[in-house]
Design an enzyme around this catalytic site. Structure first.
Site, PDB file in Angstrom:
ATOM      1  N   HIS A 403     -98.021  34.881  -2.437  1.00  0.00           N
ATOM      2  CA  HIS A 403     -97.255  36.101  -2.153  1.00  0.00           C
ATOM      3  C   HIS A 403     -96.652  36.077  -0.743  1.00  0.00           C
ATOM      4  CE1 HIS A 403     -95.730  39.865  -3.228  1.00  0.00           C
ATOM      5  NE2 HIS A 403     -96.843  40.529  -3.532  1.00  0.00           N
ATOM      6  N   ASP A 407     -91.977  36.962  -3.685  1.00  0.00           N
ATOM      7  CA  ASP A 407     -92.148  38.401  -3.919  1.00  0.00           C
ATOM      8  C   ASP A 407     -92.486  38.653  -5.382  1.00  0.00           C
ATOM      9  OD1 ASP A 407     -91.536  38.993  -1.282  1.00  0.00           O
ATOM     10  OD2 ASP A 407     -89.386  39.185  -1.702  1.00  0.00           O
TER      11      ASP A 407
END
Length: 432
Positions: A403, A407
């Site tokens: 992450h 995204d």
């Protein structure tokens, strides 16, 4: 004059390995280029061939020892030359079974086990057993030289020993006619073997292989470093199954290889990565490195753990080329002949837990990669199509990603693109 056998180059950045097993024992004949030992590195197992034909003269390391590239590990003498008098080099990985090597009975040792062990035929002195198999042989009182091994290269497994012991117990005892003899003093009863008490529990400690240690370290580093997150979706496999059923015979006839499901997923990943390039990128320091190529690491189960050989330029390969590469890697993994170069690099990983029956899982990324796609088993489930509940062959997909770089919107978009391509394979042909 004896010829030295040296540890060969093991791959880029690999300077040492663990001597996993001796494949030849002192005194045995050796052909030129015949493997005499197996080494384990951080990534693969490597066999060490003999540079000449002759007789194994001397072993300079024990199994389990760490050896550096270029080190002399053995010597090959002329054919028929006597072996060095040194004790055979056996370590944790294997234990040699021979009467001459049995330890003397010590305090607390079962004499019956020693007798059984010492009774092993001398002509089977080169038989090697793993610790678990050796323990089973001693406890169950079976002769390993009379058991047909089903493991690699005919080696015995614990199941082989258990099956032999069961067959021995099930066989009827021979009936003998009583003999009439003159009265004599009855001899003392022979000592009976002491068997383990019912319900007795055992533990066994085996040192982790170098490959397993590396896997453990890398997976834990991934959890400690990356911001791992997983997104899920399911995919209707009807179209792919129909296409495969329709063309598999023609495909195999033309290309000499079976058409599998992995080819569809590799092509779907290549298509989706064009729309979401971050899944094919990696973080190096404070920079993001984007690749204009797709090297797919395909997780393959090998005898000593999971390995991930790389399909180079997968985005440029045809279905046949992808399937041939996967089949070749699968065979090499089974035979233990994968090289470090086979697993070097990789920008994205596909792991198929479905072949083992997995319904759903959250895979862990393979650093320095930033994403991994997990495939799972196909099963019929009720779904709604055009307002009707119907049964469809469905598969859960899981995309685990870093992450820090990818995204949530990008991850979901990528997985949806894969789903769309699998449910409508025509997209793979017209680049949609």
């Amino acid at each position: 004059m004896a010829t030295d056998v040296k540890v060969p180059a093991l791959g880029e950045s690999i300077t040492e390995g663990t001597l996993a097993q001796w494949l030849k024992q002192p005194g045995e004949a050796v052909a030129a280029d015949e493997p005499i030992a197996s080494l384990e590195t951080d990534k693969v197992s490597v066999e060490v061939p003999s540079p000449v034909a002759g007789t194994m003269s001397e072993q300079l390391f024990k199994e389990g020892d760490t050896v550096e590239v270029g080190a002399v590990i053995a010597r090959i003498g002329a054919a028929g030359e006597a072996a060095a008098p040194a004790a055979p080099a056996t370590g944790q990985g294997q234990t040699q079974v021979a009467g001459a090597q049995v330890n003397p009975v010590g305090a607390g040792e079962n004499p019956a086990l020693r007798e059984d062990h010492a009774a092993a035929p001398a002509d089977h002195a080169d038989l090697t057993l793993s610790p678990a198999v050796r323990r089973a042989v001693l406890e169950l009182h079976v002769d390993p030289s009379k058991i047909q091994g089903t493991g690699k290269d005919g080696r015995l497994t614990k199941d082989d020993v258990l099956a032999a012991a069961k067959a021995k117990d099930d066989s009827p005892a021979p009936v003998h006619e009583p003999e009439v003899k003159a009265p004599a003093v009855a001899p003392a009863p022979a000592p009976q073997p002491v068997r383990a008490a019912s319900g007795e529990r055992h533990e066994e400690r085996i040192k982790m292989t170098r490959l397993r240690q590396t896997i453990a370290t890398r997976l834990k580093d991934a959890q400690n470093t990356a911001a791992l997150l997983t997104t899920y979706n399911d995919v209707d496999m009807t179209a792919v199954i129909d296409a495969r059923a329709r063309y598999k015979d023609l495909f195999e006839k033309k290309h000499g290889i079976r058409l599998g499901f992995m080819g569809f997923f590799v092509k779907a990943v290549a298509l989706a990565a064009r729309d979401v390039p971050s899944v094919n990128a990696r973080i190096e320091g404070d920079e993001i490195v984007y690749s204009d190529f797709l090297d797919v690491s395909v997780a393959v189960s090998a005898p000593k753990g999971l390995v991930v050989p790389v399909i180079r330029d997968a985005d440029k390969l045809s279905f046949a080329e992808i399937e041939k590469a996967i089949a070749a890697y699968g065979k090499k993994a089974k035979d233990g002949t994968l090289t470090a170069d086979d697993m070097k690099g990789g920008t994205f990983t596909i792991s198929n837990g479905g072949v083992f029956g997995s319904l759903l899982s959250s895979p862990i990324i393979n650093p320095p990669q930033s994403a991994v796609l997990g495939m799972h088993r196909i099963e019929e489930r009720p779904v709604v199509r055009d307002g009707q509940i119907v049964a469809r062959p469905m598969m859960y997909l899981a995309l685990s990603y870093d992450h820090r770089l990818i995204d949530g919107r990008e991850a979901v978009t990528f997985l949806v693109r894969v789903k769309e391509a699998i449910e409508d394979p025509t997209r793979l042909l017209i680049d949609l």
